[in-house]
Design a protein around this motif. Structure first.
Motif, PDB file in Angstrom:
ATOM      1  N   ASN A 166       0.946  -0.918  -0.146  1.00 53.05           N
ATOM      2  CA  ASN A 166      -0.361  -0.055  -0.108  1.00 53.05           C
ATOM      3  C   ASN A 166       0.941   0.600   0.050  1.00 53.05           C
ATOM      4  OD1 ASN A 166      -2.405  -1.951   0.289  1.00 53.05           O
ATOM      5  ND2 ASN A 166      -2.481  -1.399   2.003  1.00 53.05           N
ATOM      6  N   VAL A 167       0.476   2.100  -0.733  1.00 55.31           N
ATOM      7  CA  VAL A 167       1.014   3.238  -0.689  1.00 55.31           C
ATOM      8  C   VAL A 167      -0.073   4.738   0.520  1.00 55.31           C
ATOM      9  CG1 VAL A 167       2.128   5.450  -2.108  1.00 55.31           C
ATOM     10  CG2 VAL A 167       2.030   3.139  -2.824  1.00 55.31           C
ATOM     11  N   TYR A 168       0.610   5.309   0.939  1.00 53.81           N
ATOM     12  CA  TYR A 168       0.345   6.086   2.000  1.00 53.81           C
ATOM     13  C   TYR A 168       0.324   7.364   1.930  1.00 53.81           C
ATOM     14  CZ  TYR A 168      -1.600   2.104   4.206  1.00 53.81           C
ATOM     15  OH  TYR A 168      -1.670   0.496   4.361  1.00 53.81           O
ATOM     16  N   LEU A 169       0.177   8.529   1.426  1.00 52.82           N
ATOM     17  CA  LEU A 169       0.413   9.619   1.605  1.00 52.82           C
ATOM     18  C   LEU A 169      -0.315  10.154   3.100  1.00 52.82           C
ATOM     19  CD1 LEU A 169      -1.781  10.481  -2.088  1.00 52.82           C
ATOM     20  CD2 LEU A 169       1.075   9.586  -1.007  1.00 52.82           C
ATOM     21  N   LEU A 170       0.238  11.774   2.890  1.00 55.24           N
ATOM     22  CA  LEU A 170      -0.414  12.804   4.138  1.00 55.24           C
ATOM     23  C   LEU A 170      -0.076  14.070   4.068  1.00 55.24           C
ATOM     24  CD1 LEU A 170       0.462  11.937   6.980  1.00 55.24           C
ATOM     25  CD2 LEU A 170       2.691  12.861   7.591  1.00 55.24           C
ATOM     26  N   ALA A 171      -1.518  14.073   4.793  1.00 58.43           N
ATOM     27  CA  ALA A 171      -1.700  14.959   4.265  1.00 58.43           C
ATOM     28  C   ALA A 171      -1.884  16.193   6.192  1.00 58.43           C
ATOM     29  CB  ALA A 171      -3.265  15.475   4.074  1.00 58.43           C
ATOM     30  N   THR A 172      -0.987  17.503   5.752  1.00 62.86           N
ATOM     31  CA  THR A 172      -0.685  17.889   6.940  1.00 62.86           C
ATOM     32  C   THR A 172      -0.834  19.507   6.689  1.00 62.86           C
ATOM     33  OG1 THR A 172       1.607  18.815   5.819  1.00 62.86           O
ATOM     34  CG2 THR A 172       1.423  17.384   7.198  1.00 62.86           C
ATOM     35  N   ASP A 173      -1.395  20.200   8.240  1.00 63.92           N
ATOM     36  CA  ASP A 173      -2.025  21.389   8.984  1.00 63.92           C
ATOM     37  C   ASP A 173      -1.164  22.560   9.199  1.00 63.92           C
ATOM     38  OD1 ASP A 173      -3.343  23.416   9.761  1.00 63.92           O
ATOM     39  OD2 ASP A 173      -4.899  22.221  11.419  1.00 63.92           O
ATOM     40  N   PRO A 174      -1.227  23.764   8.264  1.00 67.90           N
ATOM     41  CA  PRO A 174       0.586  23.912   8.546  1.00 67.90           C
ATOM     42  C   PRO A 174       0.786  24.401   9.800  1.00 67.90           C
ATOM     43  CG  PRO A 174      -1.122  24.821   6.541  1.00 67.90           C
ATOM     44  CD  PRO A 174      -1.454  23.776   6.914  1.00 67.90           C
ATOM     45  N   LYS A 175      -0.626  25.455  10.269  1.00 70.24           N
ATOM     46  CA  LYS A 175      -1.135  25.768  11.619  1.00 70.24           C
ATOM     47  C   LYS A 175      -0.845  24.719  13.111  1.00 70.24           C
ATOM     48  CE  LYS A 175      -3.639  28.683   9.445  1.00 70.24           C
ATOM     49  NZ  LYS A 175      -4.759  29.322   9.106  1.00 70.24           N
ATOM     50  N   ASN A 176      -0.723  23.438  12.358  1.00 73.81           N
ATOM     51  CA  ASN A 176      -0.960  22.593  13.632  1.00 73.81           C
ATOM     52  C   ASN A 176      -0.568  21.042  13.220  1.00 73.81           C
ATOM     53  OD1 ASN A 176      -1.512  20.846  15.499  1.00 73.81           O
ATOM     54  ND2 ASN A 176      -3.403  20.853  15.728  1.00 73.81           N
ATOM     55  N   PRO A 177       1.299  21.129  13.802  1.00 72.55           N
ATOM     56  CA  PRO A 177       2.270  19.719  12.860  1.00 72.55           C
ATOM     57  C   PRO A 177       1.513  18.726  13.812  1.00 72.55           C
ATOM     58  CG  PRO A 177       3.460  21.423  15.118  1.00 72.55           C
ATOM     59  CD  PRO A 177       2.016  21.792  14.416  1.00 72.55           C
ATOM     60  N   CYS A 178       0.241  18.444  14.667  1.00 71.30           N
ATOM     61  CA  CYS A 178       0.125  17.486  15.401  1.00 71.30           C
ATOM     62  C   CYS A 178      -1.132  16.540  14.663  1.00 71.30           C
ATOM     63  CB  CYS A 178      -0.200  17.072  16.678  1.00 71.30           C
ATOM     64  SG  CYS A 178       0.038  15.582  17.531  1.00 71.30           S
ATOM     65  N   ARG A 179      -1.581  17.495  13.471  1.00 71.65           N
ATOM     66  CA  ARG A 179      -2.992  17.665  13.140  1.00 71.65           C
ATOM     67  C   ARG A 179      -3.208  16.945  11.621  1.00 71.65           C
ATOM     68  NH1 ARG A 179      -8.363  18.941  14.365  1.00 71.65           N
ATOM     69  NH2 ARG A 179      -7.115  18.188  16.633  1.00 71.65           N
ATOM     70  N   ASP A 180      -1.828  15.427  11.649  1.00 67.25           N
ATOM     71  CA  ASP A 180      -2.256  14.914  10.120  1.00 67.25           C
ATOM     72  C   ASP A 180      -3.566  14.407   9.821  1.00 67.25           C
ATOM     73  OD1 ASP A 180       0.336  15.635  10.100  1.00 67.25           O
ATOM     74  OD2 ASP A 180       1.554  14.062  11.090  1.00 67.25           O
ATOM     75  N   VAL A 181      -3.526  13.686   8.750  1.00 66.28           N
ATOM     76  CA  VAL A 181      -4.515  12.662   7.779  1.00 66.28           C
ATOM     77  C   VAL A 181      -3.678  11.972   6.877  1.00 66.28           C
ATOM     78  CG1 VAL A 181      -6.520  12.532   6.518  1.00 66.28           C
ATOM     79  CG2 VAL A 181      -6.492  14.484   8.049  1.00 66.28           C
ATOM     80  N   ILE A 182      -3.914  11.145   6.974  1.00 67.65           N
ATOM     81  CA  ILE A 182      -2.717   9.688   6.362  1.00 67.65           C
ATOM     82  C   ILE A 182      -4.501   9.409   5.586  1.00 67.65           C
ATOM     83  CG2 ILE A 182      -1.758   7.211   6.262  1.00 67.65           C
ATOM     84  CD1 ILE A 182      -1.603   8.205   9.303  1.00 67.65           C
ATOM     85  N   HIS A 183      -3.849   9.011   4.125  1.00 66.22           N
ATOM     86  CA  HIS A 183      -4.829   9.313   2.828  1.00 66.22           C
ATOM     87  C   HIS A 183      -3.668   7.281   1.923  1.00 66.22           C
ATOM     88  CE1 HIS A 183      -6.673  12.446   2.759  1.00 66.22           C
ATOM     89  NE2 HIS A 183      -6.104  12.639   3.106  1.00 66.22           N
ATOM     90  N   SER A 184      -4.774   6.628   1.961  1.00 64.10           N
ATOM     91  CA  SER A 184      -4.132   5.486   0.690  1.00 64.10           C
ATOM     92  C   SER A 184      -4.370   5.739  -0.027  1.00 64.10           C
ATOM     93  CB  SER A 184      -5.274   4.481   1.351  1.00 64.10           C
ATOM     94  OG  SER A 184      -5.037   3.439   0.479  1.00 64.10           O
ATOM     95  N   ARG A 185      -3.434   5.572  -0.883  1.00 67.14           N
ATOM     96  CA  ARG A 185      -3.313   6.164  -2.553  1.00 67.14           C
ATOM     97  C   ARG A 185      -4.707   5.486  -3.281  1.00 67.14           C
ATOM     98  NH1 ARG A 185       1.263   4.971  -6.310  1.00 67.14           N
ATOM     99  NH2 ARG A 185       0.909   2.864  -6.081  1.00 67.14           N
ATOM    100  N   ASP A 186      -4.613   4.079  -3.202  1.00 65.70           N
ATOM    101  CA  ASP A 186      -5.618   2.789  -3.755  1.00 65.70           C
ATOM    102  C   ASP A 186      -6.763   2.030  -3.430  1.00 65.70           C
ATOM    103  OD1 ASP A 186      -3.148   2.780  -5.044  1.00 65.70           O
ATOM    104  OD2 ASP A 186      -2.689   1.711  -4.297  1.00 65.70           O
ATOM    105  N   THR A 187      -6.923   3.091  -1.992  1.00 64.19           N
ATOM    106  CA  THR A 187      -8.598   2.939  -1.662  1.00 64.19           C
ATOM    107  C   THR A 187      -9.127   4.174  -0.925  1.00 64.19           C
ATOM    108  OG1 THR A 187      -7.978   2.169   1.087  1.00 64.19           O
ATOM    109  CG2 THR A 187      -7.445   0.391  -0.969  1.00 64.19           C
ATOM    110  N   SER A 188      -9.558   4.045   0.143  1.00 58.16           N
ATOM    111  CA  SER A 188     -10.656   4.787   0.862  1.00 58.16           C
ATOM    112  C   SER A 188     -10.365   5.453   1.734  1.00 58.16           C
ATOM    113  CB  SER A 188     -12.143   5.187   0.322  1.00 58.16           C
ATOM    114  OG  SER A 188     -12.410   3.815   0.775  1.00 58.16           O
ATOM    115  N   LEU A 189      -9.448   4.554   2.124  1.00 65.13           N
ATOM    116  CA  LEU A 189      -9.150   4.645   3.947  1.00 65.13           C
ATOM    117  C   LEU A 189      -8.205   5.752   3.939  1.00 65.13           C
ATOM    118  CD1 LEU A 189      -8.551   2.761   6.916  1.00 65.13           C
ATOM    119  CD2 LEU A 189      -6.055   2.505   5.538  1.00 65.13           C
TER     120      LEU A 189
END
Length: 103
Positions: A4-27
């Motif tokens: 699985n390949v994962y991507l990370l969306a980060t919040d520039p205003k809060n370094p501790c508020r990330d969202v992990i996204h799967s590239r190939d699924t809806s996770l």
């Protein structure tokens, strides 16, 4: 072997508020630093926890589907590698005192 390949969306205003996204699924998994953030678990989602770098993290799925449930742990393991803590123990319950007491 498929990976699985994962991507990370980060919040520039809060370094501790990330969202992990799967590239190939809806996770999608939202990351909370429980040392800094308030967190209220959603009964319709999966929550897992882990300690890394003296911080307690909560991981909560976003609109989880049954076919994505098996990939949650691998996504959290990927995140642990990303934050340079590959041996994070993934916990099924909130380890903070009093958070798992039946009312």
């Amino acid at each position: 072997m498929d990976y699985n390949v994962y991507l990370l969306a980060t919040d520039p205003k809060n370094p501790c508020r990330d969202v992990i996204h799967s590239r190939d699924t809806s996770l999608k998994i939202r990351v909370y630093c429980l040392n800094n953030d308030s967190f209220s678990a959603d009964d319709n989602e999966i929550q897992l926890y882990g300690y890394a770098h003296d911080k307690l993290y909560a991981f909560e799925t976003i609109h989880i589907s049954a076919e994505d449930a098996l990939d949650v742990v691998s996504a959290i393991q990927w995140y642990a590698d990303y934050i340079d803590f590959p041996y994070m123990e993934i916990l099924p319950e909130d380890p903070r005192q009093g958070k798992n007491l039946a009312v």
